[in-house]
Scaffold this motif. Structure first.
Motif, PDB file in Angstrom:
ATOM      1  N   ARG A 184       0.832  -1.206   0.000  1.00 18.89           N
ATOM      2  CA  ARG A 184       0.000   0.000   0.000  1.00 18.89           C
ATOM      3  C   ARG A 184       0.867   1.257   0.000  1.00 18.89           C
ATOM      4  O   ARG A 184       0.543   2.260  -0.667  1.00 18.89           O
ATOM      5  N   GLY A 223       2.136   1.955  -3.486  1.00 22.36           N
ATOM      6  CA  GLY A 223       1.102   2.541  -4.348  1.00 22.36           C
ATOM      7  C   GLY A 223       0.740   1.676  -5.527  1.00 22.36           C
ATOM      8  O   GLY A 223      -0.424   1.478  -5.831  1.00 22.36           O
ATOM      9  N   SER A 267      -2.524  -0.854  -9.609  1.00 26.49           N
ATOM     10  CA  SER A 267      -2.566   0.143  -8.542  1.00 26.49           C
ATOM     11  C   SER A 267      -3.166  -0.505  -7.300  1.00 26.49           C
ATOM     12  O   SER A 267      -4.338  -0.918  -7.309  1.00 26.49           O
ATOM     13  N   TRP A 268      -2.361  -0.574  -6.217  1.00 23.76           N
ATOM     14  CA  TRP A 268      -2.874  -1.083  -4.954  1.00 23.76           C
ATOM     15  C   TRP A 268      -3.719  -0.019  -4.236  1.00 23.76           C
ATOM     16  O   TRP A 268      -4.550  -0.348  -3.390  1.00 23.76           O
ATOM     17  N   THR A 269      -3.527   1.232  -4.622  1.00 22.38           N
ATOM     18  CA  THR A 269      -4.288   2.301  -3.996  1.00 22.38           C
ATOM     19  C   THR A 269      -5.747   2.244  -4.435  1.00 22.38           C
ATOM     20  O   THR A 269      -6.669   2.336  -3.606  1.00 22.38           O
ATOM     21  N   SER A 270      -5.977   2.112  -5.748  1.00 24.84           N
ATOM     22  CA  SER A 270      -7.344   2.084  -6.273  1.00 24.84           C
ATOM     23  C   SER A 270      -7.871   0.673  -6.487  1.00 24.84           C
ATOM     24  O   SER A 270      -9.052   0.512  -6.815  1.00 24.84           O
ATOM     25  N   ARG A 327       5.634   4.361  -9.057  1.00 27.70           N
ATOM     26  CA  ARG A 327       4.481   5.185  -9.414  1.00 27.70           C
ATOM     27  C   ARG A 327       3.842   4.676 -10.698  1.00 27.70           C
ATOM     28  O   ARG A 327       4.529   4.248 -11.630  1.00 27.70           O
TER      29      ARG A 327
END
Length: 560
Positions: free
Chosen positions: A375, A378, A401-404, A549
């Motif tokens: 996490r 990102g 993407s682990w964020t979304s 990123r």
């Protein structure tokens, strides 16, 4: 008057003035008993008579008077007797005829030439005989090597026992070099490489006029075969590189080699066969690699494809095998028991075999902190390699993407060049756009992602769904695909081996939930670098990750 040519009867030397002038000794006196037998005088010593009669007189010396011969009267000759004339040149070289010398010289030259010709003929004759003997010896060796007795006999109990332990011997010796010939003539296919019976792996180069689309490198287990095709490979058989290439492996649509490789794997077992189950006969002996082997024709108890021909040494080690397989034809197997390298499976078959063990304290801590690390990172750029089916050898690239909780990839099928599928997976499900999209299988999808045109439904890329689910779920608070425990029943985690990926040292951890398995390649910094899942075909699909990123992955409109 006294005859001066008669020597004195005594044993004294004549010291006449002539003798003193010439310096030569006078003729020795002839004893009365020596002259007696020739002059008629009696004697009682026959051995002396023999020596006296055998004495020769030098030419030019007048014979003694005691012999009854005179120098003035020629002895009488029998009628028809003619004295041979003698050339003066034989006695006096000064008056020799030079013409005779030239004729003799010519005769000597002709004799020498004849002698040389005879010597050459003799040498040619000897060379011909030697060549004939050599050819005969070679033919004899070939005949004896391939000779089989006209009257083959039944197998003995000892020969049946050797056949019974043959597969155990192969299993215990682990590996062997392998040359398999399938078919003959224009349909012949050659497989050259190695087999590892202990780890159930074969690694071969496939060639020959009948190889067709199977030409190239292949690795196989008893359940699956993967191929790295090479249509430009030379037709002559050659050993594959000991370190196999890492890319290009796929599941072939042509499955002709499956029964052949299954047959190779059945040549090893961890327990002997019943000796009384073999029926056949002894067919002779041959020499292979300097060893004398018996040729045994027998029907194995575990086979239903007819009799096979085995070349076995006295220790029960197999050197050659001939069989006829259903729907395949004649198969010839030649083993090189001295060529035994350690084989490394390619990633599509699970990669290098390690020594599984429990996690150390440091490894358990990295595994526990993995979700938080992901996490924090990102997201990651990803590539996918998934030989999931013969018609779905998938390759792709994109982002995760682990964020979304979103994955966006461009996916191609190696058997459908020029066609790409855009794949998006998120909490709403899986959608796709399929068509002639520019780019290769290693190229990322276009940015920004399309907003329209997404469709749902069944697709060959559905095989990637479990892999992407596991990668996205690794960042959740719940343990990825299992618990943190390193022992116990379902959900246990163990370290399979250490490895390297893109220059990073990793620990390969395997999670077994009882229903499925997953392998996580964790770098020493705690980040995930690869995720592997087994497929239904028996291969392993890989998702490689480079944390960092990622671009914005906009949500598409609602698919129709």
């Amino acid at each position: 008057m006294e005859n001066t040519s008669r020597p004195p009867t005594g044993g004294h030397r004549d010291e006449s003035p002539a003798a003193r002038r010439t310096g030569l000794p006078a003729e020795p006196a002839v004893r009365a008993e020596q002259a007696g037998p020739l002059s008629g005088a009696p004697t009682d010593r026959p051995e002396r008579r023999h020596r006296a009669g055998a004495r020769r007189h030098r030419a030019g010396i007048v014979p003694p008077e005691a012999l009854g011969l005179t120098g003035t009267a020629a002895p009488g000759r029998p009628p028809g007797f003619r004295r041979a004339s003698m050339s003066p040149g034989l006695l006096d070289p000064a008056v020799a005829d030079l013409t005779d010398d030239e004729e003799l010289a010519g005769t000597r030259d002709e004799a020498e030439e004849n002698r040389r010709r005879a010597l050459r003929r003799h040498r040619l004759t000897l060379a011909g005989l030697a060549l004939t003997a050599t050819v005969a010896a070679v033919l004899l060796v070939v005949t004896l090597t391939n000779w089989a007795p006209a009257s083959a006999r039944e197998l003995t109990a000892t020969e049946r026992e050797r056949l019974a332990v043959m597969r155990v011997t192969n299993y215990r010796e682990l590996r062997a070099g392998l040359h398999v010939t399938v078919g003959d003539g224009s349909t012949r296919t050659d497989l050259l490489g190695w087999v590892d019976w202990a780890r159930q792996l074969a690694y071969l180069d496939v060639t020959g006029p009948g190889a067709g689309p199977l030409r190239g490198l292949t690795q196989a287990t008893p359940t699956v075969l993967v191929l790295r095709p090479d249509p430009t490979a030379v037709p002559a058989p050659a050993m594959p590189p000991l370190v196999p290439p890492t890319d290009g492996w796929r599941l072939p649509a042509d499955r002709r080699l499956d029964p052949v490789l299954s047959f190779i794997f059945t040549l090893a077992n961890d327990r002997p066969d019943p000796a009384d189950g073999f029926s056949g006969h002894w067919a002779g002996q041959e020499r292979i690699n300097g060893e004398t082997v018996d040729v045994l024709s027998a029907r194995p108890p575990h086979g239903d494809d007819g009799a096979r021909r085995y070349w076995l040494d006295p220790a029960g080690r197999l050197h050659r095998l001939e069989a006829s397989l259903p729907d395949v034809g004649p198969v010839h197997v030649q083993l090189n028991r001295a060529d035994r390298p350690t084989l490394r499976p390619v990633d599509a078959l699970g990669g290098r075999v390690g020594l599984p063990r429990a996690l150390t304290a440091a490894e358990r801590e990295r595994w526990r902190r993995l979700p938080a690390r992901l996490r924090a990172a990102g997201g990651a750029a990803v590539t996918v390699t998934a030989p999931t089916a013969a018609r779905a050898n998938l390759r792709g690239a994109g982002w995760l993407s682990w964020t979304s909780g979103t994955a966006y990839l461009g996916v191609t099928d190696l058997d459908a060049e020029g066609r790409r599928t855009l794949l998006r997976q998120d909490a709403q499900g899986v959608t796709r756009i399929e068509g002639a999209i520019a780019g290769g299988h290693a190229d990322p999808p276009p940015l920004p992602p399309p907003v329209t045109g997404w469709r749902a439904g069944a697709h060959r890329t559905d095989a990637l769904t479990p892999l992407l689910d596991a990668a996205l779920g690794a960042a959740r608070d719940s343990r990825p695909a299992g618990s943190v425990r390193d022992s116990g029943p379902a959900g246990s985690v163990r370290r399979i081996r250490g490895d390297k990926l893109a220059g990073s040292v990793v620990d390969v951890l395997e999670v077994d939930t009882g229903r499925s398995r997953a392998r996580y390649w964790l770098a020493r910094n705690g980040l995930l670098r690869r995720l592997e899942l087994p497929t239904r075909e028996g291969t392993w699909a890989q998702l490689d990750l480079t944390p960092g990123r990622v671009p914005p992955l906009a949500a598409p409109t609602r698919p129709r």
